[in-house]
Design a protein around this motif. Structure first.
Motif, short mmCIF file in Angstrom:
data_model
loop_
_atom_site.label_atom_id
_atom_site.label_comp_id
_atom_site.label_asym_id
_atom_site.label_seq_id
_atom_site.Cartn_x
_atom_site.Cartn_y
_atom_site.Cartn_z
N ASP A 172 10.03 -15.31 -16.90
CA ASP A 172 10.37 -13.96 -16.46
C ASP A 172 9.43 -13.01 -17.18
O ASP A 172 9.26 -13.12 -18.41
CB ASP A 172 11.83 -13.62 -16.80
CG ASP A 172 12.24 -12.25 -16.29
OD1 ASP A 172 12.81 -12.18 -15.20
OD2 ASP A 172 11.94 -11.25 -17.00
N SER A 195 21.30 -13.45 -23.78
CA SER A 195 21.36 -14.72 -23.07
C SER A 195 22.27 -15.70 -23.78
O SER A 195 22.58 -15.56 -24.98
CB SER A 195 19.96 -15.33 -22.96
OG SER A 195 19.10 -14.52 -22.20
N ALA A 214 20.28 -19.29 -20.44
CA ALA A 214 20.96 -18.86 -19.21
C ALA A 214 21.43 -17.42 -19.32
O ALA A 214 21.79 -16.94 -20.40
CB ALA A 214 22.16 -19.78 -18.94
N TYR A 265 21.69 -11.28 -15.02
CA TYR A 265 21.11 -12.47 -14.41
C TYR A 265 22.05 -13.66 -14.57
O TYR A 265 22.90 -13.72 -15.48
CB TYR A 265 19.76 -12.80 -15.06
CG TYR A 265 18.74 -11.70 -14.83
CD1 TYR A 265 17.87 -11.75 -13.76
CD2 TYR A 265 18.67 -10.60 -15.69
CE1 TYR A 265 16.94 -10.74 -13.53
CE2 TYR A 265 17.76 -9.57 -15.47
CZ TYR A 265 16.90 -9.65 -14.39
OH TYR A 265 15.99 -8.65 -14.17
N ASP A 266 21.89 -14.63 -13.64
CA ASP A 266 22.73 -15.83 -13.66
C ASP A 266 21.91 -17.12 -13.72
O ASP A 266 22.48 -18.22 -13.71
CB ASP A 266 23.65 -15.87 -12.45
CG ASP A 266 22.88 -15.89 -11.12
OD1 ASP A 266 21.63 -15.96 -11.15
OD2 ASP A 266 23.54 -15.83 -10.06
N ALA A 267 20.60 -17.04 -13.79
CA ALA A 267 19.76 -18.24 -13.75
C ALA A 267 19.90 -19.07 -15.02
O ALA A 267 20.04 -18.53 -16.13
CB ALA A 267 18.30 -17.86 -13.54
N TYR A 271 17.77 -21.89 -17.10
CA TYR A 271 16.45 -22.50 -17.25
C TYR A 271 16.53 -23.63 -18.28
O TYR A 271 17.27 -23.55 -19.27
CB TYR A 271 15.43 -21.48 -17.72
CG TYR A 271 15.20 -20.34 -16.74
CD1 TYR A 271 14.37 -20.52 -15.63
CD2 TYR A 271 15.81 -19.11 -16.92
CE1 TYR A 271 14.17 -19.48 -14.72
CE2 TYR A 271 15.61 -18.06 -16.03
CZ TYR A 271 14.79 -18.25 -14.93
OH TYR A 271 14.58 -17.23 -14.04
N LYS A 276 11.96 -24.82 -16.14
CA LYS A 276 12.32 -24.95 -14.73
C LYS A 276 13.74 -24.44 -14.53
O LYS A 276 14.60 -24.58 -15.41
CB LYS A 276 12.20 -26.40 -14.28
CG LYS A 276 12.97 -27.40 -15.12
CD LYS A 276 12.65 -28.83 -14.70
CE LYS A 276 13.38 -29.85 -15.58
NZ LYS A 276 13.03 -31.24 -15.23
N LYS A 277 13.96 -23.85 -13.37
CA LYS A 277 15.29 -23.35 -13.04
C LYS A 277 16.14 -24.52 -12.57
O LYS A 277 15.77 -25.23 -11.65
CB LYS A 277 15.20 -22.28 -11.97
CG LYS A 277 16.53 -21.59 -11.68
CD LYS A 277 16.35 -20.46 -10.67
CE LYS A 277 17.67 -19.77 -10.37
NZ LYS A 277 17.51 -18.67 -9.40
N LYS A 307 22.76 -22.14 -11.74
CA LYS A 307 23.22 -20.77 -11.91
C LYS A 307 24.55 -20.74 -12.65
O LYS A 307 25.36 -21.68 -12.55
CB LYS A 307 23.41 -20.10 -10.54
CG LYS A 307 22.12 -19.81 -9.78
CD LYS A 307 22.44 -19.06 -8.49
CE LYS A 307 21.17 -18.71 -7.74
NZ LYS A 307 21.47 -17.93 -6.51
N PRO A 346 26.32 -13.37 -12.62
CA PRO A 346 25.37 -12.76 -13.58
C PRO A 346 26.15 -12.23 -14.79
O PRO A 346 27.11 -11.46 -14.63
CB PRO A 346 24.73 -11.63 -12.78
CG PRO A 346 24.90 -12.03 -11.35
CD PRO A 346 26.22 -12.74 -11.29
#
Length: 859
Positions: A34, A41, A53, A73-75, A77, A87-88, A91, A95
């Motif tokens: 990002d 996080s 995350a 955000y909700d990703a 990694y 890498k993602k 989720k 978020p």
């Protein structure tokens, strides 16, 4: 008369190294995918992969005074290896960020958090495997929380503080625990710390306690109606065993929102990395992009001395364009978790100045602080080795090629030398290191364990010694054959040999590890050097060389310990102030009252160690062989009393050395090795604080203690192998053949000890050997029980005793496994079990022929 002491004190004070180097080597992992990065996080480790995350940022990375709103955000990694790529992989349920994330053996625990509208009470576990993330729900928090702090301690999760809703005007004073190892566990509210409520604190776990550092108190300003933050520097510790909080020394400055949980460094430090001290908080709206960022000092809290020290800095590299382009610079982050991955500290992203994020992943490798060891020191150590070689050469030149000389020194060793040898054989390098470390970390409760030597001495002198001298044995296990039969003797001998061979590798490896660290010698070379010289003089001069070198080694060992103690006391104003300060802190506590069997209370220490010392002085060939080397029984008695009485001042000196270490490092916490072990505190002090020459003397003392233990074990094992096994296998062998076998077996033992020590080097894991020593240690009390049964219980038969030995070993195994009693009581259980089971089963196994007349010292 005071001039030499003043000179030595001046030499000490001018030799002290007062600078503490950075305790970490900093580098960076691949940046998060990002361009801005995230604050708040969640992060942790699952199945060897690093996960980051959620979180929030301002997409223009300017902050609340920019043109974009705060975005959540909700990703999730994942980074599978340090040199890999992010890498993602999934989720979050929504978020969110600013919750607590903790690494557990099962995965990463996510607790609470927030988004732009509300705070959450969710608790769930994420597990990452084979590229897939799975989720497991846990009981929800009793109330929603964000900006809380937490840590894992002994299978339980502890959560402290936080704020319940985005509109709250006060921070919470809540403290919860969840035992997540239990399937149906629920959150339990515990008594809170005595200070104010807070959020954005730093939690930590170390030394069996939960710690809470700093944070900010939130309250509504009565004048402006706005929210006022009070930046806190207080600290607290929670003891789960006692369910009590204690107030700790304040931090040097607030460290609000520093990465949490604090890094547990070594065995007794918690490190707080950076944080916001609040000094610029009132100017945020004025400074905006000109804000200099947050503090980068690493503060170390030492749990044993209750002190703080700065031990380094978080890596910072501000470029000339840091104001306009903050992403190009490296800053000390806040509002980010601290994760331990592959033994390194990881700070994934975070906030680097108000409203500004970073996608950089800082990582820090702990470093060990090393001492100095120069030419003068090597000269002192070299002189010590020359003395060892000279003594062994002289003794070898006059020793006859007979087993009597090799095993017993012709029974002509003076009583005082035999007494010093007994003392030296039991005072190993591990003792030299462990006793000061114990009193440094705790108090003087364990000193009563060594006092029991004086209580045991008359029992050995009046009951065991007369019998051993009367039957003129060489191996103490010959008694078991004369009283019972060959099976009992071989079992006793085999138990001793197996234990001592395993112990031989340990007493070579662990001190060599310390000496290698202190002197800089390659570890394998250190093992080889110690073993080669010790084996050589043990082979060439037999027990007499062992005894006389031990006499010299005791002098070197005690001299080094004494001078170390003097210099430690001098550095804190002398013995008077040192004793007064330690006394006020309760460091001289001798007695723990109570009747618990699992704690070192007074009766457990006295009873357990009386029986432990009785085990050593009645059935250990290493000790018994020494008081068989004197010419008469009267001299043997004197040797036993010499050892017993010498143990008192020696014990006082080593316990006082540990107390002096505590006082010294209380005054100089920055001199501690934050990533070191508590057990290495005395060698660490020696290598970093003592002046040249004296450093060499004390290290020579460590060599002496190590070599004394090795030589004692090798000669005693060779004695048992020759007398009890070789002579049994070859009853017609001549004395010359037995003498040659004894020498060859000593050589073989030296090689075996080196082999085990080298194996431990490559194994890099002592836990297997810790378990081995526990298992073999079970048989010590059982072995002593054999001798007590033989001397005091005439009705016990050979079959009954063998059965009693095995059953008491099984009983002791279950006692150890279930921690039913304190380990001080293990020898007593072995002795009592062997005797009681022996009495019970002797009628089942009667003697097949008339039993030999049981000889006893009390007939």
């Amino acid at each position: 008369m005071r001039t030499p002491w003043l000179f030595l004190t001046l030499l000490f004070l001018t030799s002290m190294s007062l600078a503490q180097p950075n305790s970490f080597n900093w580098s960076q992992l691949p940046a998060l995918p990002d361009p801005v990065g995230f604050a708040g996080s969640y992060a942790g480790v699952s199945n060897g992969a690093l996960l980051v995350a959620g979180g929030a940022n301002f997409p223009d990375n300017v902050g609340p005074w920019g043109t974009t709103k705060k975005t959540w955000y909700d990703a999730i990694y994942a980074l599978d290896k340090p040199d890999g790529q992010w890498k993602k992989v999934g989720k979050l349920p929504r978020p969110m960020g600013y919750g607590v994330s903790l690494t557990t053996p099962e995965g990463i625990l996510f607790i609470g958090g927030a988004d732009g509208d509300r705070h959450y009470d969710d608790v769930f576990l994420l597990n990452y495997a084979n590229g897939t993330v799975t989720k497991k729900l846990f009981p929800s928090l009793p109330t929603p929380l964000a900006n809380a702090s937490g840590a894992v301690l002994n299978g339980s999760v502890y959560i402290a503080g936080g704020i319940e809703t985005p509109t709250d005007t006060t921070a919470e004073k809540l403290f919860f625990r969840l035992d997540f190892s239990k399937p149906n566990a629920q959150w339990q509210r515990l008594e809170s710390w005595p200070g104010p409520g807070r959020m954005l604190a730093v939690a930590g776990a170390q030394d069996g306690k939960f710690f809470l550092f700093s944070g900010t108190e939130v309250a509504q300003d009565s004048k402006t109606g706005g929210i006022r933050r009070t930046y806190l520097a207080d600290a607290y510790a929670y003891n789960p065993m006692k369910n009590t909080w204690s107030k700790l020394a304040d931090l040097p400055h607030p460290a609000v929102a520093a990465p949490s949980p604090a890094f547990a460094a070594g065995q007794s430090h918690l490190l707080v990395m950076g944080g916001d001290d609040g000094s610029k908080a009132a100017e945020n709206l004025i400074l905006k992009e000109n804000h200099p960022g947050f503090r980068n000092e690493i503060l170390a809290y030492h749990t044993l001395t209750n002190t703080w020290a700065e031990v380094g800095q978080v890596s910072v590299d501000k470029k000339p364009d840091a104001v306009a382009n903050p992403s190009a610079s490296t800053w000390a982050p806040v509002t980010t978790p601290l994760v331990v991955w592959h033994g390194q500290v990881v700070l994934p992203g975070g906030e680097v100045r108000p409203g500004v994020r970073t996608n950089r992943i800082l990582t820090a490798e702990p470093t060990q602080r090393s001492g100095t060891f120069g030419g003068f020191d090597w000269g002192v150590v070299g002189l010590y080795f020359l003395l060892v070689v000279g003594i062994s050469t002289y003794v070898a030149s006059k020793m006859k090629a007979s087993t009597d000389d090799f095993f017993l020194g012709g029974r002509n060793i003076p009583w005082w030398a035999a007494g010093l040898s007994i003392f030296g054989s039991k005072l190993s390098a591990l003792t030299f290191i462990a006793i000061p470390a114990k009193s440094y970390a705790t108090d003087w409760t364990y000193i009563l364990a060594n006092v029991c030597i004086v209580l045991v001495a008359p029992v050995v002198v009046y009951f065991f010694l007369p019998y051993y001298r009367k039957i003129r044995i060489t191996s103490v296990y010959e008694f078991l054959e004369r009283r019972f039969d060959i099976r009992v003797k071989l079992l006793g001998s085999l138990t001793f040999v197996l234990f001592q061979i395993g112990r031989l590798g340990i007493v070579i490896y662990l001190p060599a590890l310390v000496l290698s660290t202190v002197t800089g010698i390659n570890l394998l070379l250190c093992i080889g050097l110690i073993s080669l010289i010790t084996t050589a003089y043990t082979i060439s001069g037999g027990i007499e060389a062992v005894v006389w070198t031990e006499v010299m080694q005791v002098v070197v060992l005690m001299g080094g310990a004494f001078f170390s103690l003097y210099f430690m006391a001098s550095s804190v104003g002398g013995f008077g102030p040192m004793i007064e300060e330690a006394s006020q802190a309760g460091k001289f506590n001798l007695i723990n009252s109570g009747f618990a069997m699992t704690e070192p209370v007074l009766w457990v220490v006295l009873v357990g160690n009386f029986l432990s010392q009785l085990t050593t002085y009645s059935s250990d060939q290493v000790v018994v062989q020494r008081y068989l080397t004197t010419a008469t029984e009267a001299e043997a008695r004197q040797s036993i009393w010499t050892n017993a009485l010498l143990a008192i001042p020696a014990t006082l000196m080593f316990f006082m050395a540990g107390t002096a270490l505590w006082v010294f490092f209380s005054h100089n916490p920055g001199q501690l090795n934050v990533n070191g072990r508590t057990d290495d505190i005395f060698p660490f002090y020696i290598s970093t604080q003592l002046p040249a020459g004296l450093r060499g003397l004390v290290i020579a003392g460590l060599f002496a203690a190590t070599m004394s233990t090795i030589s004692s074990s090798m000669n005693s094992i060779a004695t048992v192998l020759t007398t009890d096994f070789y002579q049994f296998a070859r009853p017609k062998a001549t004395d010359g053949q037995r003498f040659r076998f004894a020498r060859f077996s000593t050589l073989g033992l030296g090689l075996a000890g080196v082999g085990i020590a080298v194996w431990l080097v490559y194994l890099q894991n002592n836990s297997i050997w810790d378990q081995y020593l526990k298992l073999t240690g079970m048989f010590g009390g059982c072995l002593a029980g054999m001798f007590i049964a033989g001397i005091f219980f005439r009705q016990i038969t050979s079959g009954g005793l063998l059965t009693g030995f095995l059953l008491s070993a099984v009983l002791l195994y279950f006692v150890q496994t279930n921690s039913w009693v304190h380990f001080f009581l293990y020898p007593g259980i072995g002795i009592v079990g062997c005797v009681v089971f022996g009495l019970l089963f002797s009628p089942v196994f009667p003697e097949k022929q008339p039993q030999r007349k049981p000889v006893s010292a009390i007939e």
